[in-house]
Write a protein that holds these residues in place. Structure first.
Motif, PDB file in Angstrom:
ATOM      1  N   LYS A 181       0.841  -1.199   0.000  1.00  0.00           N
ATOM      2  CA  LYS A 181       0.000   0.000   0.000  1.00  0.00           C
ATOM      3  C   LYS A 181       0.879   1.253   0.000  1.00  0.00           C
ATOM      4  O   LYS A 181       1.984   1.255   0.528  1.00  0.00           O
ATOM      5  N   GLU A 182       0.369   2.313  -0.552  1.00  0.00           N
ATOM      6  CA  GLU A 182       1.062   3.605  -0.515  1.00  0.00           C
ATOM      7  C   GLU A 182       0.556   4.408   0.681  1.00  0.00           C
ATOM      8  O   GLU A 182      -0.650   4.498   0.906  1.00  0.00           O
ATOM      9  N   VAL A 183       1.492   4.951   1.410  1.00  0.00           N
ATOM     10  CA  VAL A 183       1.144   5.747   2.601  1.00  0.00           C
ATOM     11  C   VAL A 183       1.607   7.195   2.363  1.00  0.00           C
ATOM     12  O   VAL A 183       2.750   7.430   1.968  1.00  0.00           O
ATOM     13  N   GLN A 184       0.721   8.120   2.609  1.00  0.00           N
ATOM     14  CA  GLN A 184       1.033   9.541   2.429  1.00  0.00           C
ATOM     15  C   GLN A 184       1.433  10.149   3.769  1.00  0.00           C
ATOM     16  O   GLN A 184       0.618  10.237   4.693  1.00  0.00           O
ATOM     17  N   ILE A 185       2.683  10.534   3.897  1.00  0.00           N
ATOM     18  CA  ILE A 185       3.149  11.192   5.128  1.00  0.00           C
ATOM     19  C   ILE A 185       2.617  12.627   5.146  1.00  0.00           C
ATOM     20  O   ILE A 185       2.662  13.323   4.125  1.00  0.00           O
ATOM     21  N   PRO A 186       2.089  13.086   6.272  1.00  0.00           N
ATOM     22  CA  PRO A 186       1.591  14.469   6.344  1.00  0.00           C
ATOM     23  C   PRO A 186       2.682  15.465   5.960  1.00  0.00           C
ATOM     24  O   PRO A 186       3.853  15.294   6.310  1.00  0.00           O
ATOM     25  N   GLU A 187       2.322  16.505   5.237  1.00  0.00           N
ATOM     26  CA  GLU A 187       3.285  17.529   4.855  1.00  0.00           C
ATOM     27  C   GLU A 187       3.553  18.474   6.037  1.00  0.00           C
ATOM     28  O   GLU A 187       2.688  18.687   6.888  1.00  0.00           O
ATOM     29  N   TYR A 188       4.759  19.015   6.059  1.00  0.00           N
ATOM     30  CA  TYR A 188       5.092  19.980   7.097  1.00  0.00           C
ATOM     31  C   TYR A 188       4.280  21.251   6.879  1.00  0.00           C
ATOM     32  O   TYR A 188       4.099  21.716   5.744  1.00  0.00           O
ATOM     33  N   LYS A 189       3.799  21.811   7.975  1.00  0.00           N
ATOM     34  CA  LYS A 189       3.088  23.078   7.915  1.00  0.00           C
ATOM     35  C   LYS A 189       4.013  24.184   8.423  1.00  0.00           C
ATOM     36  O   LYS A 189       4.580  24.061   9.506  1.00  0.00           O
ATOM     37  N   VAL A 190       4.167  25.233   7.633  1.00  0.00           N
ATOM     38  CA  VAL A 190       5.081  26.328   7.967  1.00  0.00           C
ATOM     39  C   VAL A 190       4.268  27.577   8.297  1.00  0.00           C
ATOM     40  O   VAL A 190       3.364  27.968   7.548  1.00  0.00           O
ATOM     41  N   LEU A 191       4.593  28.199   9.420  1.00  0.00           N
ATOM     42  CA  LEU A 191       3.915  29.419   9.855  1.00  0.00           C
ATOM     43  C   LEU A 191       4.943  30.535  10.003  1.00  0.00           C
ATOM     44  O   LEU A 191       6.011  30.340  10.574  1.00  0.00           O
TER      45      LEU A 191
END
Length: 268
Positions: A218-228
């Protein structure tokens, strides 16, 4: 023979089972984005006015070079520094300053007034090439309020023997018009990752043996970094604004106004 065939079937089945149970590869932590840290400058300006000057010299007595002048300071509080500066200004007009009572003229310092006036408003000056955050900052900090001092100086030159007033003058200016410097402020923009722990926790959870077996194929999508982006408050870099800073201008203001007035004396 039948036994060999059965045994071979069992071995192949076991091999397939072992192959199917190999877990997926561990997930690697994603690279963090390049974070930006930058300093911006803001310039605030206000309108300036020229010093107000009134000078009247009467023709009854001609003021000539090398005549003597005694400075009288009884009506105003004159510092030693300002007294020396006024003396120097008179010398540059080729008049001789004396402390003796037989001088040709007396120069009376009538007024050296300093009063705080209403605060002066400085408006944000838009740069030629506004940076990306300019509109946001302009809405938050459109103006700056600064203390202001109004200075007034008046003098009178009197012919000693006759007692005739031969010249009188007055000048005034406010502190903002005197120093004429813009106010310079700075602020910092710093970017930070706000969900680093969330990303790390996800990768750690997906790297457990049970999770690796579960996501096999299966392909797993790692959460993207959120930049503030975080903005600092404004810091003043230059330009007098508070009462202490503006008050420090008063000696220079008094000398400036005094010099303007003495320069108006017509010496022949």
């Amino acid at each position: 023979m039948r036994f060999l065939v059965v045994s071979l079937f069992i071995l192949l089945s076991a091999g397939c089972a072992v192959t199917q149970q190999q877990p997926a590869e561990p997930l690697a932590m994603p690279l963090k984005p390049t974070l930006k840290s930058q300093t911006y400058k803001l310039e605030y300006k206000t309108e300036h006015a020229s010093p107000k000057v009134k000078s009247v010299q009467l023709p009854a007595h001609k003021v000539s070079r090398n005549q003597t002048v005694k400075i009288i300071t009884g009506k105003a509080s004159v510092t030693d520094t300002l007294l020396a500066q006024i003396s120097q200004a008179l010398s540059e007009k080729q008049l001789k300053v004396t402390t003796k009572n037989d001088s040709d003229y007396t120069l009376s310092i009538q007024q050296l007034d300093l009063t705080f006036k209403d605060d002066i408003q400085y408006s944000l000056n838009q740069p030629e090439q506004p940076f990306s955050l300019y509109t946001n900052i302009a809405q938050q900090y459109p103006t700056q309020q600064c203390a202001a001092i109004f200075a007034e100086v008046s003098m009178r030159l009197t012919h000693k023997k006759s007692g005739d007033v031969v010249w009188f003058a007055k000048s005034s200016i406010d502190s903002a018009s005197f120093h004429r410097e813009p106010l310079i402020y700075s602020f910092n923009e710093e970017q930070k990752v706000t969900n680093e722990l969330e990303v790390a926790s996800f990768v750690h959870q997906q790297n457990t043996e049970q999770a690796r077996l579960a996501r096999l194929g299966k392909e797993v999508q790692i959460p993207e970094y959120k930049v503030l982006s975080k903005l600092s408050s404004l810091t003043k870099l230059s330009g007098p604004c508070n009462r202490t800073e503006v008050s420090a201008l008063t000696p220079m203001m008094q000398f400036y106004l005094s010099s303007i007035l003495i320069d108006k004396i017509k010496v022949q």
